[in-house]
Scaffold this motif. Structure first.
Motif: not given
Length: 475
Positions: A43-44, A93, A146
């Motif tokens: 995940q980011e 995001n 995320d």
């Protein structure tokens, strides 16, 4: 200039009432990073935390400042426009705009990043759709929300929803009246097991946006990864386009290697598309296909007969485009709007991609091959057969232990037990460990090397997927 776009029946129209077909792509792993797009595992948020620990704050900030600068420039916009594409979808995001510790204080840097892309697009007469791709707690169970877990906690906590409604009100206020904003996409691929919580969020966020911006179009993704409108309201929202994502298994490794465009295969593509837009047909509202597109084979990744495989996948793309060309829900044979996934990556799907000769592959190439061998990414997974045997044994154990009737109670159950095993063990747990190995490769790089690394994503240094681009430009 066509002015602010709006909805009229099943069409998107300009201020003169002429139909506008939005054709474009998602920008890629820029303001919302995804593992297969740039190569990191997991995940980011975990990816950036690992990089920060390995690089230190100064080099971390420098690298990402350059990365964001180089990822979309005037040259990208010029090339995008040359393909007869007129709309860029920008996934972002929530962490660019708010911190987890303070979900209601907006950070100006988020707008600075977004404004830069919007301004470049406006300069080149390219519309923009703003897409909230990751929200607090995760709006679905996958890596691209995320959240780092396989639960959609966004729908369980009102504070998460309220914070994103607040964010959308700020965004809509900021861009109200901007004629190059084609609209707002409040939530990417939601997956609410109870369905009604998503609808309730849409009601609230639509109201909040309309309080400050009554004019821009809103694009609402269906539930269950933009595929299910079955529990949406009987009365559609005004000036709203309803969004599907139309990926086909024919476009991926394995199934896609055998596609030949038979009448039966084409009929299956049409059947899946028609099922997804049934709501739009009933309500006489527009459809936007926000994501679709095959994953392509690659010589750099060691794929055998990659050219033959890609010709089959291009055929899938062409057959899907043929459906969209006459796919208007009114039944009048008009085209729908669409956004292919995606514009830029490291060689899996995109219109442009990082060169295998770049600094990116010089530094990360061996790791990327290791990551592929382990099959860490869901997207385009093509792991080593010996590695697959390990997971096959685990999956067999799960199948033996779990009665089928109980798996059906897990949402979404159509993903299957195998997908859940891969998600938790590979895409989350093993990827979390591997994220530190990825970040370790940035240690010791000086500022010039970090600049060169980020510049791997500059348009001047990219390769272009010419066959794909030919088909898109001829649409």
């Amino acid at each position: 200039m066509a002015g602010l776009l709006k909805v009229q029946g099943t069409k998107i129209v300009d201020t003169q009432g002429y139909a506008v077909v939005l054709k474009g792509a998602g920008i890629g792993g820029h303001m919302n990073m995804e593992n297969f797009i740039t190569g990191y595992p997991g995940q980011e948020a975990e990816h950036k935390e690992a990089l920060l620990k390995a690089m230190g704050q100064e080099k971390f900030d420098y690298f990402f400042d350059k990365f964001y600068e180089y990822f979309w420039t005037d040259k990208d916009a010029e090339f995008f426009k040359s393909l007869n594409l007129n709309c860029l979808r920008i996934p972002f995001n929530y962490r660019h705009f708010v911190d987890d510790a303070d979900l209601f204080t907006i950070k100006p840097k988020g707008f600075a990043l977004l404004d830069r892309i919007v301004d470049i697009c406006a300069k080149h007469e390219i519309y923009v759709i703003l897409d909230l791709h990751a929200v607090p707690g995760g709006q679905n169970q996958d890596w691209h929300s995320d959240s780092g877990i396989h639960k959609a906690l966004f729908f369980q906590f009102s504070v998460f929803q309220d914070s994103m409604i607040h964010l959308w009100k700020e965004i809509a206020s900021h861009y109200a009246g901007n004629p190059w904003i084609a609209g707002y996409n409040p939530l990417n691929e939601p997956a609410d097991s109870k369905h009604h919580r998503l609808v309730e969020f849409y009601i609230k966020v639509e109201k909040a946006i309309r309080e400050v911006d009554p004019d821009h179009i809103i694009y609402l993704d269906a539930n269950t990864y933009a595929m299910d409108f079955s529990q949406f309201p009987a009365t559609p929202f005004p000036n709203t386009v309803y969004a599907i994502h139309d990926y086909s298994v024919y476009g991926f490794p394995g199934t896609g290697d055998h596609y030949s465009g038979t009448p039966e295969e084409k009929q299956n593509l049409l059947k899946l598309y028609s099922r997804k837009i049934e709501y739009m047909k009933q309500k006489k509202v527009p459809v936007w296909n926000g994501e679709f597109g095959p994953v392509y084979a690659s010589e750099a990744r060691g794929d055998i007969n990659y050219e033959k495989a890609n010709q089959r996948r291009y055929q899938v793309l062409k057959d899907q485009l043929a459906i969209y060309k006459t796919g208007d829900p009114s039944g009048d044979g008009a085209p729908i709007s669409w956004s292919i996934w995606l514009y830029k990556d490291i060689g899996y799907q995109a219109i442009t991609y990082v060169s295998p000769k770049s600094k990116w592959f010089q530094v990360l190439g061996d790791f990327l091959l290791k990551k592929q061998k382990l099959g860490l990414d869901k997207w385009g997974r093509d792991a080593d057969p010996e590695v697959e045997k390990i997971y096959d044994r685990v999956k067999a154990h799960f199948h033996e232990a779990i009665p089928q009737e109980f798996h059906k109670l897990v949402y979404p159950n159509n993903f299957g037990i195998d997908n859940y095993v891969d998600r938790v063990l590979r895409e989350m747990l093993l990827s979390q460990y591997m994220g530190y190995e990825f970040a370790d490769l940035f240690k010791g790089l000086d500022f010039a090397e970090l600049d060169e690394l980020a510049a791997s994503f500059k348009f001047e240094n990219l390769e272009t997927r010419d066959d794909l681009n030919k088909y898109l430009s001829e649409y």
